[in-house]
Write a protein that holds these residues in place. Structure first.
Motif, short mmCIF file in Angstrom:
data_model
loop_
_atom_site.label_atom_id
_atom_site.label_comp_id
_atom_site.label_asym_id
_atom_site.label_seq_id
_atom_site.Cartn_x
_atom_site.Cartn_y
_atom_site.Cartn_z
N PRO A 59 -10.44 23.37 30.16
CA PRO A 59 -10.81 21.90 29.53
C PRO A 59 -12.13 21.74 30.72
O PRO A 59 -11.79 21.65 32.07
CB PRO A 59 -9.66 21.00 29.77
CG PRO A 59 -8.47 21.96 29.24
CD PRO A 59 -8.90 23.23 30.11
N ALA A 60 -12.97 20.92 30.49
CA ALA A 60 -14.20 20.62 31.28
C ALA A 60 -13.75 19.40 31.97
O ALA A 60 -14.47 19.48 33.26
CB ALA A 60 -15.12 19.97 30.20
N ASP A 61 -12.59 18.72 31.84
CA ASP A 61 -12.12 17.70 33.07
C ASP A 61 -11.42 18.40 34.24
O ASP A 61 -11.01 17.88 35.06
CB ASP A 61 -11.51 16.53 32.43
CG ASP A 61 -10.07 17.11 31.68
OD1 ASP A 61 -9.93 18.26 31.54
OD2 ASP A 61 -9.42 16.29 31.43
N ALA A 93 -0.22 10.24 33.20
CA ALA A 93 0.38 11.40 32.40
C ALA A 93 -0.71 12.09 31.31
O ALA A 93 -0.19 13.10 30.96
CB ALA A 93 1.36 10.55 31.35
N GLY A 94 -1.64 11.51 31.06
CA GLY A 94 -2.83 12.11 30.21
C GLY A 94 -3.70 13.11 30.58
O GLY A 94 -4.19 14.03 30.09
N ALA A 95 -3.32 13.41 32.38
CA ALA A 95 -4.36 14.06 32.77
C ALA A 95 -3.57 15.79 32.73
O ALA A 95 -2.40 15.83 32.45
CB ALA A 95 -4.30 13.80 34.29
N LEU A 96 -4.43 16.78 32.78
CA LEU A 96 -4.05 18.11 32.45
C LEU A 96 -3.35 18.69 33.90
O LEU A 96 -2.09 18.88 33.98
CB LEU A 96 -4.99 19.27 32.17
CG LEU A 96 -4.61 20.56 32.12
CD1 LEU A 96 -3.46 20.71 31.06
CD2 LEU A 96 -5.96 21.52 31.59
N LEU A 97 -4.14 18.65 34.92
CA LEU A 97 -3.45 19.19 36.05
C LEU A 97 -4.31 18.78 37.39
O LEU A 97 -5.36 17.84 36.92
CB LEU A 97 -3.32 20.66 36.25
CG LEU A 97 -4.71 21.35 35.94
CD1 LEU A 97 -5.49 21.60 37.33
CD2 LEU A 97 -4.41 22.99 35.74
N ARG A 98 -3.82 18.76 38.46
CA ARG A 98 -4.58 18.37 39.81
C ARG A 98 -4.41 19.60 40.68
O ARG A 98 -3.60 20.11 40.67
CB ARG A 98 -3.95 17.31 40.68
CG ARG A 98 -4.66 16.85 41.82
CD ARG A 98 -4.04 15.53 42.37
NE ARG A 98 -2.78 16.13 42.77
CZ ARG A 98 -2.35 16.53 44.08
NH1 ARG A 98 -3.64 16.88 44.90
NH2 ARG A 98 -1.34 17.03 44.34
N ALA A 99 -5.52 20.09 40.99
CA ALA A 99 -5.74 21.49 41.69
C ALA A 99 -6.57 21.03 43.13
O ALA A 99 -7.63 20.45 43.31
CB ALA A 99 -6.63 22.31 40.91
N VAL A 142 -7.20 28.95 28.58
CA VAL A 142 -6.17 27.70 28.57
C VAL A 142 -6.62 26.77 27.60
O VAL A 142 -7.83 26.17 27.90
CB VAL A 142 -5.93 26.88 29.97
CG1 VAL A 142 -5.04 25.84 29.84
CG2 VAL A 142 -5.44 27.90 30.98
N ALA A 143 -6.23 26.89 26.33
CA ALA A 143 -6.92 26.01 25.08
C ALA A 143 -6.56 24.57 25.52
O ALA A 143 -5.44 24.15 25.95
CB ALA A 143 -6.28 26.26 24.17
N ALA A 144 -7.51 23.57 25.28
CA ALA A 144 -7.60 22.03 25.52
C ALA A 144 -6.50 21.62 24.57
O ALA A 144 -6.61 21.85 23.48
CB ALA A 144 -8.65 21.46 25.37
N PRO A 145 -5.40 21.04 25.13
CA PRO A 145 -4.51 20.49 24.15
C PRO A 145 -4.77 19.38 23.45
O PRO A 145 -5.43 18.34 24.00
CB PRO A 145 -3.29 20.53 24.84
CG PRO A 145 -3.69 20.09 26.27
CD PRO A 145 -4.94 20.84 26.41
N ALA A 146 -4.01 19.15 22.15
CA ALA A 146 -4.01 17.65 21.93
C ALA A 146 -2.88 16.78 22.72
O ALA A 146 -2.17 17.46 23.20
CB ALA A 146 -3.88 17.52 20.27
N ASP A 147 -3.26 15.70 22.60
CA ASP A 147 -2.20 14.73 23.34
C ASP A 147 -0.81 15.03 22.87
O ASP A 147 -0.68 15.11 21.62
CB ASP A 147 -2.71 13.20 23.50
CG ASP A 147 -3.96 12.99 24.28
OD1 ASP A 147 -4.07 13.79 25.26
OD2 ASP A 147 -4.50 11.94 24.18
N PRO A 148 0.20 15.35 23.72
CA PRO A 148 1.37 15.45 23.15
C PRO A 148 1.94 14.09 22.62
O PRO A 148 1.65 13.27 22.86
CB PRO A 148 2.32 15.81 24.55
CG PRO A 148 1.54 15.14 25.52
CD PRO A 148 0.28 15.31 25.27
#
Length: 651
Positions: A59-61, A93-99, A142-148
């Motif tokens: 995902p771009a973010d 909570a809405g973020a994907l990950l922190r690297a 890694v497919a960009a998911p819809a919000d769970p």
């Protein structure tokens, strides 16, 4: 390969997507730290990220933060910074990950720290993202998911035995256990066995975060003291196989197990423990299992957490070795020799001679002189001040003296709950006699037995069924003509009997117990300062005079200057009416048996306004502290102190 966030295995995604975790996102995150391969530069990692963005593999973010650290990876500043980044959540909570890429400028090495919300990416996906960033693996997408879906449930319950208070999350170590026989089922069985011993029922709940399957289950495991250890482990295995998920309307389990049977280097299953009490076990290189008991401060005190860790470890060691396991689960020794000896020592209190204080009438007279116009006792007919109660009981005592009451005698008192009852008890004491309280609702046969067994010749009552004994009504005692100039006597000293109370006895045959003035004085002296009893307090006389809880209610109040509100019998039987009385009278000291309290608590939960109660005292029955949880939510300990007081007649 392709890693899709839309198709998670197990139930972890749904569990950690709950709104419960929004206010503490770190509880829903897990982390992986991976050393950057030799020869791979930070610039190449950033190039891999850009290429992944370009082909839509990330995902771009998603971005990688680069931090240059002077020194090498083992230098203390680098170690501290790495630990800080490994413990920092994603922030929302809405973020994907922190690297974060930590580059050590002294030797050119680097570590990649990845933190992700479990509802977005599982353990395998976390490792795949690391591989994509470090090697540029083009097979990883890694497919960009819809919000769970957002769900919510009740707040996590806290263990009834935890005795927790606000503070920072902490941990105590779980001692190593030889691991040949340790499985997730044995771990769950050990926790269930300890919970059963702690009074959490025959099917105690145990949460399980299974890192291998990456799902969460809320298990219930049948336990009985006589069950064979192998049978208990079998029940735990069946519960794990069924894997009942934590559902939307269910609170987060208060105690859970995390087990890393194959711990990958650099992987941590949570940043903060997902359950209020979390027992995290991992298999060491030598095959043993060890770990930490993490606990929220509201869930357990440090002493309780340490005790739990020790008890679970001992139980686990017993269950993991079938050859050494006892024949029954209930035979597992939770305490070691030192703890057992310390527990026995707690019961060895040296006998001390309590100082002989004033008699009850003398102590009451001192209070009456210090606050004559303060309210002393009330019922639905009116209120008597301390001066008025003192004068009225002087008249009662004078009349009783004329009728034969004197030091060394006993006078029965069998009255409904009202101000006349309190005045009669104090009037008897002012003659130097001891009172024998009887409940007018008792069968006539029991009343006659008590009167005969106690050797009564005089009874203050509106009930006349006492054989040939003289019965006098409170109205007669108030007659100035009967009292005349028969000045009331006083007990010879505080060692004289104050009352004789009849317990039901284990055989059902009532047994009289003689209690002296000094014993009542010692009870009040031992509690007044600690409980802050004084003239600003409003008490209730809720219990019958024949029940020893009434001794504490009456004299605990009147000998400390409080205002005693007598609760009519029918009001005491109605939680709704009693709650209304507590609110109307602004009662501050409430005494209850646990069974009576449950009904009152439920009524209070439905009220918008709270009560003025600052001190809640239990007695008469065993207390199930789990029943206090709803009360503590409305009346925290800094607002209402709760005390479990055992029977004064027995002690």
């Amino acid at each position: 390969m392709s890693v899709s966030l839309r198709t998670r295995r197990g139930t972890a995604a749904a569990f950690f997507a709950r709104a419960d975790f929004d206010t503490d996102v770190d509880r829903a995150c897990h982390r992986l730290t991976v050393p950057v391969p030799a020869g791979t530069t930070p610039g190449q990692v950033l190039d891999h990220l850009a290429a992944a963005h370009g082909r839509g593999a990330l995902p771009a973010d998603v971005r990688v933060w680069l931090e240059d650290l002077p020194g090498g990876p083992a230098d203390p500043p680098s170690v501290a910074r790495r630990a800080r980044e490994e413990g920092r959540g994603i922030g929302r909570a809405g973020a994907l990950l922190r690297a974060v890429l930590l580059h050590y400028t002294a030797d050119g090495g680097a570590d990649l720290v990845l933190v992700v919300h479990r509802s977005r990416l599982d353990r395998a996906g976390l490792a795949a993202v690391a591989r994509l960033l470090l090697t540029g693996d083009e097979s990883v997408t890694v497919a960009a998911p819809a919000d769970p879906p957002r769900t919510s449930g009740p707040a996590a319950r806290m263990p009834a035995w935890g005795l927790g208070e606000p503070g920072a999350t902490a941990s105590v170590p779980l001692s190593p256990v030889p691991g040949a026989g340790v499985t997730a089922a044995v771990l769950v069985a050990a926790v269930a066995a300890v919970r059963h011993r702690y009074g959490d029922g025959d099917e105690p709940p145990v949460g399980l975060l299974d890192c291998a399957a990456d799902d969460v289950a809320a298990l219930t495991v049948p336990v009985a003291a006589g069950m064979r250890p192998g049978e208990l482990v079998g029940h735990a295995a069946a519960a794990i196989a069924a894997r009942p998920a934590v559902t939307d309307g269910q609170p987060v389990p208060d105690l859970g197990v995390v087990f890393l049977d194959d711990p990958a280097p650099g992987y941590r299953p949570f940043l903060r423990p997902p359950f209020p009490v979390t027992l995290c076990w991992y298999r060491r290189a030598d095959g043993a299992v060890a770990g930490d008991c993490w606990y929220e401060p509201a869930a357990a005190s440090p002493a309780i957490a340490a005790q739990l860790a020790a008890h679970v470890t001992r139980t686990l060691a017993a269950l993991a070795d079938p050859a050494a396991a006892p024949a029954a689960v209930g035979a597992v020794a939770l305490l070691d020799a030192a703890e057992g000896a310390a527990l026995v020592e707690l019961g060895r209190t040296a006998a001390t001679a309590a100082p002989v204080g004033p008699t009850i009438p003398a102590a009451f007279r001192a209070v009456a002189r210090s606050r004559p116009d303060a309210p002393a006792v009330s019922d639905d007919r009116g209120t008597l001040t301390y001066r008025e109660l003192d004068a009225l009981t002087d008249r009662y005592a004078g009349a009783l003296r004329r009728l034969g009451a004197a030091p060394g005698t006993r006078v029965g008192v069998c009255l409904e709950r009202d101000t006349d009852l309190v005045a009669a008890l104090l009037g008897v004491l002012k003659t130097g006699a001891a009172y024998v309280p009887m409940d007018p609702t008792y069968p006539a046969e029991r009343l006659r037995f008590t009167a005969e067994d106690a050797g009564l010749t005089l009874v203050v009552s509106t009930v006349t069924d006492f054989g040939d004994r003289r019965v006098v009504r409170p109205g007669e005692l108030a007659d100035e003509e009967l009292a005349g100039d028969a000045a009331p006597a006083t007990p010879p000293d505080a060692t004289a009997p104050a009352y004789v109370i009849y317990t039901s006895g284990s055989t059902g045959r009532p047994k009289g117990v003689v209690v002296a003035h000094r014993q009542v004085g010692a009870l009040v002296a031992a509690t007044a300062a600690d409980l802050g009893l004084g003239g600003d307090d409003v008490w209730t006389l809720f219990h019958a005079a024949a029940f020893d809880f009434s001794v504490w209610e009456i004299w605990g109040c009147l000998l400390t200057g409080g205002h005693l509100v007598v609760v009519p019998y029918w009001v005491s039987r109605s939680p709704e009416e009693f709650h209304a009385l507590l609110a109307r009278r602004r009662v501050t000291v409430l005494n209850q048996t646990p069974s009576a309290f449950v009904g009152l608590r439920d009524v209070d939960q439905r009220q918008e306004a709270t009560l003025a109660v600052r001190l809640l005292i239990f007695g008469g029955e065993a207390l199930d502290v789990a029943a206090l949880d709803p009360w503590f939510r409305r009346y925290p300990p800094d607002r209402c102190r709760v005390v479990n007081m055992f029977g004064i007649t027995e002690t």
